[in-house]
Enzyme design. Structure first.
Site, PDB file in Angstrom:
ATOM      1  N   ARG A  61     -10.493 -11.367   1.737  1.00  0.00           N
ATOM      2  CA  ARG A  61     -11.318 -12.428   1.158  1.00  0.00           C
ATOM      3  C   ARG A  61     -10.598 -13.771   1.214  1.00  0.00           C
ATOM      4  O   ARG A  61     -11.244 -14.827   1.287  1.00  0.00           O
ATOM      5  CB  ARG A  61     -11.702 -12.065  -0.276  1.00  0.00           C
ATOM      6  CG  ARG A  61     -10.538 -11.920  -1.245  1.00  0.00           C
ATOM      7  CD  ARG A  61     -10.863 -11.089  -2.470  1.00  0.00           C
ATOM      8  NE  ARG A  61     -11.040  -9.692  -2.119  1.00  0.00           N
ATOM      9  CZ  ARG A  61     -11.359  -8.736  -2.993  1.00  0.00           C
ATOM     10  NH1 ARG A  61     -11.535  -9.033  -4.276  1.00  0.00           N
ATOM     11  NH2 ARG A  61     -11.497  -7.488  -2.605  1.00  0.00           N
ATOM     12  N   LYS A  87       0.833  -1.194   0.000  1.00  0.00           N
ATOM     13  CA  LYS A  87       0.000   0.000   0.000  1.00  0.00           C
ATOM     14  C   LYS A  87       0.876   1.256   0.000  1.00  0.00           C
ATOM     15  O   LYS A  87       2.023   1.213   0.436  1.00  0.00           O
ATOM     16  CB  LYS A  87      -0.875   0.024   1.262  1.00  0.00           C
ATOM     17  CG  LYS A  87      -1.950  -1.031   1.342  1.00  0.00           C
ATOM     18  CD  LYS A  87      -2.706  -0.905   2.659  1.00  0.00           C
ATOM     19  CE  LYS A  87      -3.803  -1.955   2.763  1.00  0.00           C
ATOM     20  NZ  LYS A  87      -4.922  -1.699   1.843  1.00  0.00           N
TER      21      LYS A  87
END
Length: 500
Positions: free
Chosen positions: A354, A280
């Site tokens: 996920r 990130k």
């Protein structure tokens, strides 16, 4: 904190201050406002006449007056609640919270609240008032050594008509259980990642179990490997902090639920998310300590369930990991195998939530879950779509989705359904594996996360809550501090209790 309720004269509650809910358009020459105008020596009417206060939601006006006779309070706080027809029972928590935060700044130690709601019973009104009183006093200053907020309102008197002592006692107990559990989740979500590791998260869960009687278990990485949880372990492999699959079980003494039915609450617990190899940007990465909020929500909800003792069984599962870039970390283009045997091409290691939920929901179903609700700060896309107003919801069973949305409305939490379907599922088909963990760039990001998780649900009814936009607020509100909100806990408790 001390709580009580009275059914007599509101103004004679024996508190330092009085707080009253006021409807938009209400006149100071009628009803309770007329009585309060008389008590204050005619100080209420001028506030309305000068348009200083109109009764809009969250609006406040403080009136100082000289107490007389049996009235011990010297301050009256008017709290706007908007139009009378729009005033719902759950809004009492915001009224209580707004009054508490306002009066706390002025070093008031106790106040009496006249919420004037249309609650079905005293239990409901007292519960909301107590919950709002507790959650409003949460602050982010746990680790401060100076400039720490030391002011606190210690006593709340709730004024309700016709309240039986047993109802008051139950309302207080329920409000305390819910409010303190919400604050538990908020505190957990705000912990720095050097303190709240996956192991520490498991320790906190064990402490909850010891406190409330829940059954606790934490699967280590060896056990997860044995169960084939390659998807979950692909996220933790780059961290020195070992992953934990935390399990909290609530079993009622006398179950009234349908035989064989089991609700599972599953939470994403990424204690810090760097994005892994798909790193990130550095700016704003500090907020990634909040990436375990879904898991924290499950823990807070399970704590409240254990205290409220509904008559249906519930299992809480938290996948706790840290996502770090290391020489051992997963790479974009790696292929891993989940516990249900499906192969996954990892194209972005920052789509890690996920991956851990895949094995967690599959494990929940293997434990006998017939209904699964997972929650996660899963996608930035949901913030773009819905902002901080509504939680995104999707699922494979419309009745379950509708029930969650309805429960949310009853407690004042908003949900907005997004679609699923075969055409969306096609977008995560991989060329070299069964599925890939991201869809096409810039397309339906929130839905892509949900259809991925759906691949790991077999026969259970399932709903997915993307709380990325609602799990925290960026500024102080009248009834709550900046930071984690404890969103979804009240909705999930409502869902559980309606299943009885």
């Amino acid at each position: 904190m001390k709580f009580q309720a009275i059914t007599g004269n509101f103004a004679e509650a024996g508190a330092d201050a009085l707080a009253v809910a006021v409807f938009k358009g209400e006149k100071p020459t009628e009803g309770i406002l007329q009585k309060l105008d008389k008590i204050t020596g005619g100080l209420v009417a001028p506030v309305f006449k000068a348009d200083e206060f109109k009764g809009d939601v969250g609006e406040t006006a403080l009136i100082r007056f000289a107490p007389k006779g049996k009235v011990t309070a010297s301050r009256l706080l008017l709290v706007g609640v908007g139009k009378k027809d729009d005033y719902k029972p759950h809004m009492v928590s915001s009224v209580s919270g707004t009054a508490t935060r306002f009066l706390r700044k002025r070093n008031i130690k106790g106040f009496a609240l006249l919420a004037r709601s249309s609650a079905a019973n005293a239990v409901e009104e007292v519960q909301h008032a107590v919950q709002g009183f507790i959650t409003s006093q949460y602050e982010l200053d746990k680790y401060k050594t100076r400039d720490k907020n030391k002011k606190a309102v210690k006593t709340l008197v709730v004024c309700v008509d016709g309240a039986e002592p047993a109802d008051v006692k139950l309302g207080i107990a329920r409000g305390r259980a819910i409010g303190e559990s919400m604050n538990f989740t908020r505190d957990l979500s705000n912990e720095p990642p050097n303190i709240l590791t996956p192991t520490e998260m498991a320790n906190r869960a064990k402490a909850i179990a010891d406190e409330t009687g829940l059954k606790f278990e934490a699967l280590n990485e060896a056990k997860m490997a044995e169960l084939g949880m390659g998807s979950l372990l692909s996220v933790s492999i780059g961290s020195e902090q070992p992953a934990k699959l935390i399990v909290l079980k609530y079993t009622p003494e006398n179950s009234t639920g349908k035989k064989g039915e089991l609700l599972a609450l599953v939470g994403k617990g990424v204690t810090f998310d760097t994005g892994g190899i798909s790193l990130k940007p550095g700016e704003g990465m500090d907020a990634m300590k909040y990436d375990m909020t879904g898991g924290g929500t499950v823990m807070g909800t399970m704590r409240a369930i254990a205290l409220l003792k509904p008559s249906v069984p519930v299992i809480g599962i938290i996948a706790a990991v840290e996502n770090m870039p290391d020489g051992k970390a997963s790479r974009p283009s790696d292929v891993v195998t989940a516990s249900n045997g499906k192969t996954i091409e990892i194209l972005n290691t920052d789509a890690e939530g996920r991956l851990i939920l895949a094995d967690a929901v599959a494990y929940a179903e293997k434990q006998g879950a017939t209904r699964i609700v997972d929650m996660a700060t899963l996608t930035g896309a949901v913030i773009i779509a819905l902002g901080d107003v509504n939680t995104g919801i999707m699922g494979n069973d419309q009745a379950l989705v509708d029930e969650i949305i309805a429960c949310g409305k009853e407690v004042g939490e908003g949900y907005w359904q997004l679609p699923l379907g075969v055409e969306y599922s096609k977008m995560i088909k991989s060329d070299i594996a069964d599925i890939k963990n991201i869809g096409p760039r810039g397309k339906a990001g929130t839905i892509m996360g949900a259809v991925f998780i759906q691949e790991f649900v077999d026969k259970a009814k399932w709903a997915h809550l993307d709380i990325a936009g609602t799990a925290w607020c960026d500024s102080v509100k009248g009834h709550q501090a900046k930071g984690p909100t404890g969103v979804a806990i009240r909705t999930l408790l409502q869902l559980v209790e309606k299943s009885q």
